[in-house]
Design an enzyme around this catalytic site. Structure first.
Site, PDB file in Angstrom:
ATOM      1  CG  ASN A   1      -3.715  -4.752   3.227  1.00  8.29           C
ATOM      2  OD1 ASN A   1      -3.160  -4.643   2.141  1.00  8.29           O
ATOM      3  ND2 ASN A   1      -3.053  -4.683   4.365  1.00  8.29           N
TER       4      ASN A   1
ATOM      5  NE  ARG B  49      -2.003  -1.515   3.450  1.00  3.62           N
ATOM      6  CZ  ARG B  49      -2.293  -1.290   4.729  1.00  3.62           C
ATOM      7  NH1 ARG B  49      -3.422  -0.700   5.062  1.00  3.62           N
ATOM      8  NH2 ARG B  49      -1.471  -1.651   5.676  1.00  3.62           N
TER       9      ARG B  49
END
Length: 90
Positions: A37, A19
């Site tokens: 996620n 990320r």
């Protein structure tokens, strides 16, 4: 030409900086969207911007040595004209 694509990545994609890599890469290319996620261990990302920059962000993510992408699903989406930044969703 601008485009918006949703990607779902599977493999070794959580707990490896995916990320944050996506955030840095997308922001450096002037893209908007988000990354998060998923509970199944995958990562979903929506990215919007010029076609060449969208392709470049994928290569930047793939070039991170800790990230191992086994499969990518993608879907074209309508543009979000109100979106201004790329962010991490929790």
């Amino acid at each position: 030409m601008k485009q918006r694509i949703q990607y779902n990545f599977t493999g070794c994609v959580q707990g490896v900086g995916f990320r944050f890599t996506a955030l840095h890469a997308a922001s450096s290319l002037g893209l908007t969207g988000w990354v998060r996620n998923e509970y199944d261990g995958s990562v979903t990302m929506e990215v919007q911007g010029e076609e060449d920059a969208v392709g470049a962000v994928l290569e930047m993510i793939r070039n991170n040595p800790g990230i191992v992408i086994d499969a990518v699903r993608s879907e074209d989406l309508p543009l979000d004209t109100e979106e201004k930044v790329f962010k991490i969703r929790y």
